[in-house]
Design a protein around this motif. Structure first.
Motif, short mmCIF file in Angstrom:
data_model
loop_
_atom_site.label_atom_id
_atom_site.label_comp_id
_atom_site.label_asym_id
_atom_site.label_seq_id
_atom_site.Cartn_x
_atom_site.Cartn_y
_atom_site.Cartn_z
N TYR A 86 0.85 -1.20 0.00
CA TYR A 86 0.00 0.00 0.00
C TYR A 86 0.88 1.24 0.00
O TYR A 86 1.82 1.35 0.77
N MET A 87 0.54 2.21 -0.83
CA MET A 87 1.23 3.50 -0.83
C MET A 87 0.31 4.62 -0.36
O MET A 87 0.77 5.63 0.16
N GLY A 88 -0.99 4.46 -0.60
CA GLY A 88 -1.93 5.48 -0.18
C GLY A 88 -3.36 5.01 -0.39
O GLY A 88 -3.62 4.11 -1.19
N GLN A 89 -4.27 5.64 0.35
CA GLN A 89 -5.69 5.28 0.27
C GLN A 89 -6.51 6.49 0.65
O GLN A 89 -6.26 7.11 1.69
N SER A 90 -7.50 6.84 -0.16
CA SER A 90 -8.50 7.83 0.24
C SER A 90 -9.81 7.08 0.47
O SER A 90 -10.08 6.09 -0.22
N LEU A 91 -10.57 7.55 1.43
CA LEU A 91 -11.84 6.89 1.77
C LEU A 91 -12.91 7.93 2.04
O LEU A 91 -12.63 8.96 2.66
N LYS A 92 -14.11 7.65 1.60
CA LYS A 92 -15.26 8.44 1.97
C LYS A 92 -16.34 7.46 2.44
O LYS A 92 -16.70 6.55 1.70
N PHE A 93 -16.81 7.66 3.66
CA PHE A 93 -17.83 6.78 4.23
C PHE A 93 -19.20 7.37 3.90
O PHE A 93 -19.48 8.52 4.23
N LEU A 94 -20.02 6.59 3.24
CA LEU A 94 -21.30 7.06 2.71
C LEU A 94 -22.51 6.56 3.49
O LEU A 94 -23.60 7.12 3.36
N GLY A 95 -22.34 5.52 4.27
CA GLY A 95 -23.44 4.96 5.03
C GLY A 95 -22.94 3.92 6.00
O GLY A 95 -21.82 3.42 5.88
N PRO A 96 -23.77 3.56 6.97
CA PRO A 96 -23.34 2.60 7.99
C PRO A 96 -23.38 1.16 7.50
O PRO A 96 -24.16 0.80 6.62
N VAL A 97 -22.52 0.36 8.09
CA VAL A 97 -22.58 -1.10 7.96
C VAL A 97 -23.01 -1.61 9.33
O VAL A 97 -22.40 -1.29 10.34
N ARG A 98 -24.07 -2.39 9.34
CA ARG A 98 -24.63 -2.89 10.60
C ARG A 98 -24.27 -4.36 10.80
O ARG A 98 -23.96 -5.05 9.84
N PRO A 99 -24.33 -4.83 12.03
CA PRO A 99 -24.11 -6.26 12.26
C PRO A 99 -25.02 -7.09 11.36
O PRO A 99 -26.21 -6.75 11.19
N ASN A 100 -24.47 -8.12 10.78
CA ASN A 100 -25.14 -9.07 9.88
C ASN A 100 -25.38 -8.54 8.46
O ASN A 100 -26.04 -9.20 7.68
N ASP A 101 -24.86 -7.35 8.14
CA ASP A 101 -24.92 -6.86 6.76
C ASP A 101 -23.93 -7.64 5.89
O ASP A 101 -22.82 -7.95 6.32
N MET A 102 -24.34 -7.93 4.67
CA MET A 102 -23.46 -8.51 3.66
C MET A 102 -22.80 -7.36 2.91
O MET A 102 -23.50 -6.54 2.29
N VAL A 103 -21.48 -7.28 2.99
CA VAL A 103 -20.74 -6.22 2.33
C VAL A 103 -20.10 -6.78 1.06
O VAL A 103 -19.45 -7.83 1.10
#
Length: 147
Positions: A86-103
């Motif tokens: 890894y050299m770099g990573q940008s992230l934008k969080f758009l919504g929650p992940v809840r227990p038992n969610d399939m990602v």
């Protein structure tokens, strides 16, 4: 449950723009608890349902970086795979992940610099058809040529 493509290495010489790899994983209570232990992030929005009910999320959510870790898994295990740095990573969080969610976590090759062995990747995580995370990563890909 973890459903993913074969693991291994795709060398820089074999990577193509538009190539994608992905995995699917159900985020469990145990995953959230283990991430809290490893990261030392014990924010009650992740661990305490009574507390979390009174937040904007209306219930417990997984750590954002746990979700982002699924992107890391795709990069480190599939594209480019083993030996990737890894050299770099940008992230934008758009919504929650809840227990038992399939990602559904997916990366896509945006560009390749063969001389520097760098690969730019579009990164995304989706739950129930809705984006929950997006970003870009820059990685140093393994090469068939010895340095």
């Amino acid at each position: 449950m973890l459903d993913n493509m074969p693991r291994g290495t795709i060398f820089i010489e074999d990577i193509e723009v538009g190539m994608t790899r992905s995995l699917r994983k159900v985020v469990t209570d145990e995953d959230i608890e283990m991430f809290a232990q490893v990261s030392t992030d014990h924010n009650p929005v992740h661990l305490d349902e009574a507390y979390a009910k009174d937040t904007i999320f209306g219930g417990r959510i997984a750590h954002g970086m746990l979700t982002a870790g699924l992107i890391s898994a795709v990069i480190g295990e599939q594209l480019p795979g083993h030996g990737t740095i890894y050299m770099g990573q940008s992230l934008k969080f758009l919504g929650p992940v809840r227990p038992n969610d399939m990602v559904f976590a997916e990366v896509e090759v945006l560009s390749i610099d063969l001389t520097k062995r760098r690969v730019e990747l579009d990164c995304r995580c989706i739950v129930d058809g809705k984006p929950v995370l997006k970003g870009q990563a820059t990685v140093l890909a393994p090469s068939k040529k010895l340095d």
